[in-house]
Design a protein around this motif. Sequence first.
Motif, PDB file in Angstrom:
ATOM      1  N   TRP A 778      66.747 -97.269 104.610  1.00  0.00           N
ATOM      2  CA  TRP A 778      66.354 -98.051 106.054  1.00  0.00           C
ATOM      3  C   TRP A 778      67.367 -97.417 107.139  1.00  0.00           C
ATOM      4  N   GLU A 779      66.782 -96.413 107.894  1.00  0.00           N
ATOM      5  CA  GLU A 779      67.752 -96.240 108.953  1.00  0.00           C
ATOM      6  C   GLU A 779      67.149 -96.680 110.080  1.00  0.00           C
ATOM      7  N   ILE A 780      67.701 -97.507 110.994  1.00  0.00           N
ATOM      8  CA  ILE A 780      67.303 -98.246 112.219  1.00  0.00           C
ATOM      9  C   ILE A 780      67.390 -97.496 113.506  1.00  0.00           C
ATOM     10  N   ALA A 781      66.385 -97.290 114.063  1.00  0.00           N
ATOM     11  CA  ALA A 781      65.640 -96.638 114.949  1.00  0.00           C
ATOM     12  C   ALA A 781      66.852 -96.861 116.499  1.00  0.00           C
ATOM     13  N   GLU A 782      66.826 -96.001 117.268  1.00  0.00           N
ATOM     14  CA  GLU A 782      68.165 -95.942 118.343  1.00  0.00           C
ATOM     15  C   GLU A 782      67.763 -97.458 119.149  1.00  0.00           C
ATOM     16  N   GLU A 783      66.527 -97.957 119.297  1.00  0.00           N
ATOM     17  CA  GLU A 783      66.376 -99.194 120.038  1.00  0.00           C
ATOM     18  C   GLU A 783      67.084-100.377 119.234  1.00  0.00           C
ATOM     19  N   GLY A 784      66.685-100.218 118.085  1.00  0.00           N
ATOM     20  CA  GLY A 784      67.417-101.299 117.213  1.00  0.00           C
ATOM     21  C   GLY A 784      66.300-102.550 117.462  1.00  0.00           C
ATOM     22  N   PHE A 785      67.002-103.827 117.229  1.00  0.00           N
ATOM     23  CA  PHE A 785      66.333-105.249 117.483  1.00  0.00           C
ATOM     24  C   PHE A 785      67.465-105.909 118.548  1.00  0.00           C
ATOM     25  N   ARG A 802      71.328 -97.944 106.915  1.00  0.00           N
ATOM     26  CA  ARG A 802      72.059 -96.946 107.964  1.00  0.00           C
ATOM     27  C   ARG A 802      71.920 -97.995 109.238  1.00  0.00           C
ATOM     28  N   ALA A 803      73.132 -98.746 109.735  1.00  0.00           N
ATOM     29  CA  ALA A 803      72.730 -99.511 111.085  1.00  0.00           C
ATOM     30  C   ALA A 803      74.054 -99.578 111.616  1.00  0.00           C
ATOM     31  N   SER A 804      74.383 -99.849 112.739  1.00  0.00           N
ATOM     32  CA  SER A 804      75.617-100.271 113.471  1.00  0.00           C
ATOM     33  C   SER A 804      75.396-101.608 114.280  1.00  0.00           C
ATOM     34  N   SER A 805      76.539-102.278 114.781  1.00  0.00           N
ATOM     35  CA  SER A 805      76.562-103.327 115.442  1.00  0.00           C
ATOM     36  C   SER A 805      75.695-103.103 116.615  1.00  0.00           C
ATOM     37  N   ASP A 806      75.529-102.089 117.215  1.00  0.00           N
ATOM     38  CA  ASP A 806      74.738-101.939 118.383  1.00  0.00           C
ATOM     39  C   ASP A 806      73.165-102.190 118.051  1.00  0.00           C
ATOM     40  N   PHE A 808      71.943-104.632 116.150  1.00  0.00           N
ATOM     41  CA  PHE A 808      71.761-106.016 115.849  1.00  0.00           C
ATOM     42  C   PHE A 808      72.734-106.711 116.876  1.00  0.00           C
ATOM     43  N   PRO A 809      72.989-106.673 118.250  1.00  0.00           N
ATOM     44  CA  PRO A 809      73.787-107.215 118.893  1.00  0.00           C
ATOM     45  C   PRO A 809      73.776-108.876 119.119  1.00  0.00           C
ATOM     46  N   CYS A 810      72.675-109.596 118.734  1.00  0.00           N
ATOM     47  CA  CYS A 810      72.580-110.818 118.705  1.00  0.00           C
ATOM     48  C   CYS A 810      72.602-111.514 117.394  1.00  0.00           C
ATOM     49  N   LEU A 811      72.588-110.516 116.366  1.00  0.00           N
ATOM     50  CA  LEU A 811      72.580-111.343 114.939  1.00  0.00           C
ATOM     51  C   LEU A 811      73.367-112.588 114.356  1.00  0.00           C
ATOM     52  N   GLU A 812      72.743-113.608 114.338  1.00  0.00           N
ATOM     53  CA  GLU A 812      73.636-114.676 113.747  1.00  0.00           C
ATOM     54  C   GLU A 812      73.844-115.110 112.425  1.00  0.00           C
ATOM     55  N   ARG A 813      72.695-114.801 111.832  1.00  0.00           N
ATOM     56  CA  ARG A 813      72.379-115.195 110.207  1.00  0.00           C
ATOM     57  C   ARG A 813      71.830-113.869 109.595  1.00  0.00           C
ATOM     58  N   LEU A 814      72.279-113.515 108.455  1.00  0.00           N
ATOM     59  CA  LEU A 814      71.822-112.591 107.514  1.00  0.00           C
ATOM     60  C   LEU A 814      71.681-113.076 106.327  1.00  0.00           C
ATOM     61  N   ILE A 815      70.648-113.200 105.438  1.00  0.00           N
ATOM     62  CA  ILE A 815      70.099-113.656 104.257  1.00  0.00           C
ATOM     63  C   ILE A 815      69.636-112.432 103.429  1.00  0.00           C
TER      64      ILE A 815
END
Length: 873
Positions: A778-785, A802-806, A808-815
């Motif tokens: 799962w490689e996140i597209a440039e726009e992300g979430f 494959r992802a960076s902090s950019d 998911f800039p607003c992520l609070e909870r990951l399950i």
Amino acid sequence: MAYAAITCLMRTIHQSMQLTGRDLQPFYEKLKSLRAILEKPWKATDDLEALTNLEAEIAEVAYSAEDMVDSKSRNVLFAQKAKNKARAFWELCCSLEQEVERIDSLMMQWLAIWNWYSKIKDLKARKFSLAASIPEHAVEQPENIMVGHENEFEMMLNQVAGGERELEVVSIVGMGGIGKTTLATKLYSDPRMMSHFDILAKATVSQEYCVRNVLLDLLGSKSEEPDDQLADQLQKLLKGKRYLVVIDDIWTTGAWDDIRQCFPDCNNRSRILLTTRNVEVARYASSGKPPYHMRLMDFDESWSLLYEKVFVKDSFPSEFEQLGKQVALKCGGLPLAIIVIAGLLSKTGKTLDEWQSIAENVSSVVRTDLEGQCMRVLALSYHLLPSHLKPCFLYFAIFPEDDLIFVDKLVGLWVAEGFLKVEEMENIEEVAEKCLTDLVDRSLISISHSKFDGKKESCRMHDVTRELCLREARNVNFVNVLRGTSNQNPCTQSIQCSCTSRGRISIHNEEELVRYRNSEPHSIIMFGNYQQFEPELPFKLVRVLDLASISCPTFPSGILSLTHLRYLALSFRLVEKYLRFEEEVPSSIIEIPPSISSLCYMETLILDFSQFFAKTALMLPSEILMMPLLRHLHLTWNYLHYHGITEKSLVLKKLHRLSGLNPRYCTSSFFRPFPNLKELQIRGLFEDFCSRKDLYDFRYLDQLEELEFHLGNPLSFDRRPVSSPLLLPPPCAFPQGLKNLAFTGQFFLPLKDLSIVGKLPKLESLKLDYDAFIGDEWEIAEEGFPRLKFLVLKYLDFRHWRASSDHFPCLERLIICACLKLDSIPQDFADITTLALIDIYNCAQAVGNSAKQIQQDIEDNYGGSIEVYIGDL
């Protein structure tokens, strides 16, 4: 309960105006002004029999008027000719005018008695204004024995004695009897406090406080000076000194406002320690730090307290200790309940049978203890509730003891009952959720579980609080709890009220439904699991009917005569000999009759089919979508006799939630009549999703906030179709206000398609479950979430993320749950500044290790902290 009854009548009048298009607003406004009279504070504990009797009479008149408005409004709605409609409306107005006049007359009597009582009460208050204030909860912890909470005590001690130099208010919050006063007293009396502060003082505010008494308590004086001089004296005494003041048992923000100016901030680490049952008060008074919530005792602490109170003072055989441990467990961790029971056991002596009886009936014993300690302490919380919250609290008497209460169901029932106080333009579900939050904040209800996005999922009531709830519900004839003749405690038996009551009945025994066939209850709710049968339904005036615990073989024909229904829950199950298993279409169906649309007041309709995995289904008439007040429609696997939009089709502006819609009908034209739909679940079998040849189009649902795709018959893991049964539409076909999106079931969509989802501008929550998406990476597209706050990944088989902090800039909870092949969480997530929780279940050890590393990096690089949980299923 008159307040709830008048509110229900107002709601019915409002619904009549919506159905008929006729103006009844003057009656509504008159009742609104009369209802305001009932908001004047008085307590049933004042034992004003005249007020209590009038309340009951007002409620009966209001319920009778409600039934009349329903019936006569139907006459207006279904009249064929204009002159017949006019005559029917005239009859409605005449009858309603008479009923409102009756209520007005009774209310004037109520107001006269209340005014008389208030004057007497004021005289008594002035006469005894110099008397010492006696805390109502003085029995909360005799001898101030505190067991457990050692870590909390040290934490609170450091918070009170340490911190910044400015004056701080430290708050302790919890339900009555949980030990707030004991903890505050132990802190106050600790030698370290005595050496740290120059002045220590404490006062109890209580629910009916007098500012003068609080000032006199703090000053340790019996002075007859005016209040303003006492306040000035207290300020001068504290000025320049490092002081600790305990304000115990404060109930309102107004009480805090009355005394807060007496405490100067000398920038010398002075502290105010405050105890309250109300979170709102604690937050209002605090200095920005969250209040400390007292927890219930665990079993070891409960047993230690009971042992200290009973067994240390005398020797008992080991079998008594075993019974004592049963008692400690059944007290539910409430110290006051343990102490009340301990006092009784101490007086009982060494009689094993008597101890056994107490152990088996702990809640009942606590309720009927001779001094009434528990009930007196807890009753304060109920009697000081605002009028609009009392019916919400009493409604919990309906649910079985120790049951988890699902918030969605509770909110749906409250809405249908009609007693919620809703102002113009307010969303009624949001009002219900606010009422629940208020009860939680007042320490009467606790939240058991929350959803992954933080929303309340289930709640419960402590057993001792429930005994109070049952007692008060009985006193005002609000709820009848029916369990049959066996296994009933005295309180439950006494709640069985008159069969002619317009109250609510909660049925825990199949036989009781038959017993009440001649009654006309407002609501009937059944709990438990019953054998398949078709119930008799002679209750012509019932408004809420929950029979989901009964398995009906067919649609009960008696339902169609219950014309007042607002809420209906039914569960169906076919007899096995009638089932056949074929490949493409259901072999057996349950037909819902078209005449169901005659139930014109219906707001919530729940039709559950328990054999979802078999080739059976509900067959729905298109008329089900012509019920003008329908707000919630919950279905399982179903088919619809749908012929498209016709001239008779209604625009269902009220429809708020549609669950279980078959994917065969997901077209833009189908959605057009539901402009205000907020929650949609699309649910079907594999072939149902395959039947859609074109892409889904939700653009007309511009109010939609929650969308779920649910595949009802999961395939095995080794069966992979050539293509997914679901085709994702382009981003423009989704509602642009969509906040929550979920995919559950083996859709086998390619992970790269999640780039479509990422383009939804307001998406905050995403749940992917059970091979909804597949791929090795799962490689996140440039726009992300860009707006995503909550992400749940369950039973997915991808290996690399494959992802960076950019992204998911607003992520609070990951399950992450049961993603068995996943190698790790992207380490760059340590740079997500909003991240607060990572929850890992049943994953490879490397995934847990990467979560711990993210936690460590956040602490090292940013000085922050996040919660990380790692466990097995």
